[in-house]
Design an enzyme around this catalytic site. Sequence first.
Site, PDB file in Angstrom:
ATOM      1  N   GLU A   5     -45.476   7.527-118.083  1.00  0.00           N
ATOM      2  CA  GLU A   5     -46.695   6.906-118.617  1.00  0.00           C
ATOM      3  C   GLU A   5     -47.015   7.490-119.993  1.00  0.00           C
ATOM      4  O   GLU A   5     -46.979   8.705-120.190  1.00  0.00           O
ATOM      5  CB  GLU A   5     -47.854   7.155-117.647  1.00  0.00           C
ATOM      6  N   LYS A  20     -52.314  -1.187-118.667  1.00  0.00           N
ATOM      7  CA  LYS A  20     -53.003  -0.709-117.475  1.00  0.00           C
ATOM      8  C   LYS A  20     -54.346  -1.409-117.336  1.00  0.00           C
ATOM      9  O   LYS A  20     -55.172  -1.400-118.248  1.00  0.00           O
ATOM     10  CB  LYS A  20     -53.207   0.807-117.573  1.00  0.00           C
ATOM     11  N   CYS A  61     -49.325   4.501-113.131  1.00  0.00           N
ATOM     12  CA  CYS A  61     -50.086   5.557-112.470  1.00  0.00           C
ATOM     13  C   CYS A  61     -50.941   5.026-111.310  1.00  0.00           C
ATOM     14  O   CYS A  61     -50.419   4.456-110.369  1.00  0.00           O
ATOM     15  CB  CYS A  61     -50.944   6.285-113.507  1.00  0.00           C
TER      16      CYS A  61
END
Length: 363
Positions: free
Chosen positions: A48, A133, A167
């Site tokens: 990430e 995200k 994540c």
Amino acid sequence: MGDQYPRFKAAAVQASPVFLNREATVDKACQLIQEAGRNGARLVAFPETFIPGYPYWIWLDSPLKHDELFVRLFEESVEIPSPATDALCRAAKAADIYVVMGINEKVPTNMGTMWNTNLVIDRQGTILGKHRKLVPTFAEKMVWSRGDGSGIRVWKTDIGNLGTLACGENSNTLARYALLAQGEQIHVANYPSIGLGSKLGQNTWIQVRAGAHSLEGKLFTVVSTSSINQEMVDMLGVTDEKRRFMTNASPFSAIYGPNAEVLASIEGEDGIIYADIDIELEIARKQWHDIIGHYNRFDVLSLNLNTDADQPIRFLSSRPSAPDSESATGDAMAKLLEQTQADQRELRRAIDTISQRLDQEGK
């Protein structure tokens, strides 16, 4: 002979960036891409926001104390496309490998907004797309903006159907199902290494999420997590408590099969792990549970996905729009002329008919 399904080697990178240095981290990433390619991998996953690094200071202090670091992160973030992505694309093509790369993304029109983005590049060196995200986690909201549904998608490739989440999104059941419902066969999940210790147990979370997604979707999951190097510890660990936070991190990366079995893993050190992927193995697993097919009731349960991209402005006009205004105008004029000529012909026929009737009545 029946249909044949892809078989290939996947790789997951566990490494630290050259912290807050875009150019140097891109160079390091390209070297790791080349290494994975030399070892026969056709897919390599990176952590990430690997470029130029994860903003660990958000967990250490008030956001008011780190304006300089925020500015530096923004300056070193990545535009798509840009020389940085061009270099990654060249490396992917040279290594004949698909790349999923975590980046801090920025756009030319915004001075201060960033996104936590996974960039997807094919083995011809072409950018297939990106995933932002959807919701930054907890303190991450101080740095990144939210993503949108345009990146909740699966890319169809010659190694299989590829999807990715970043994540904590991997605990978002709806987001994961949205990818499964689009036929996802290979999932990339990437993380930073965070020194939360036994309070939260990040590595346990990673293992549970990745295993669950592989088991529920009967697919392969590739997990890539970043590590923290001494340079980062020295920069941010300016007190004993902060130093403990930075040094307690123990990164964990792994590759899971469609029965949630661990095919390869690495913990607490840098390296690249590899595993053989055989998409055909997913078929037998789905005899038991295919939650996007025979093992679901879509008349009872359903999911809506809004794939619109967020835009800061939408330009509207009361006038009809067309992709090519000159061509559209010409087409409209031609149709109008044709209709006018047809109306004239009809009018002449009507006049002739009336004239004939008057002549007959006069006789």
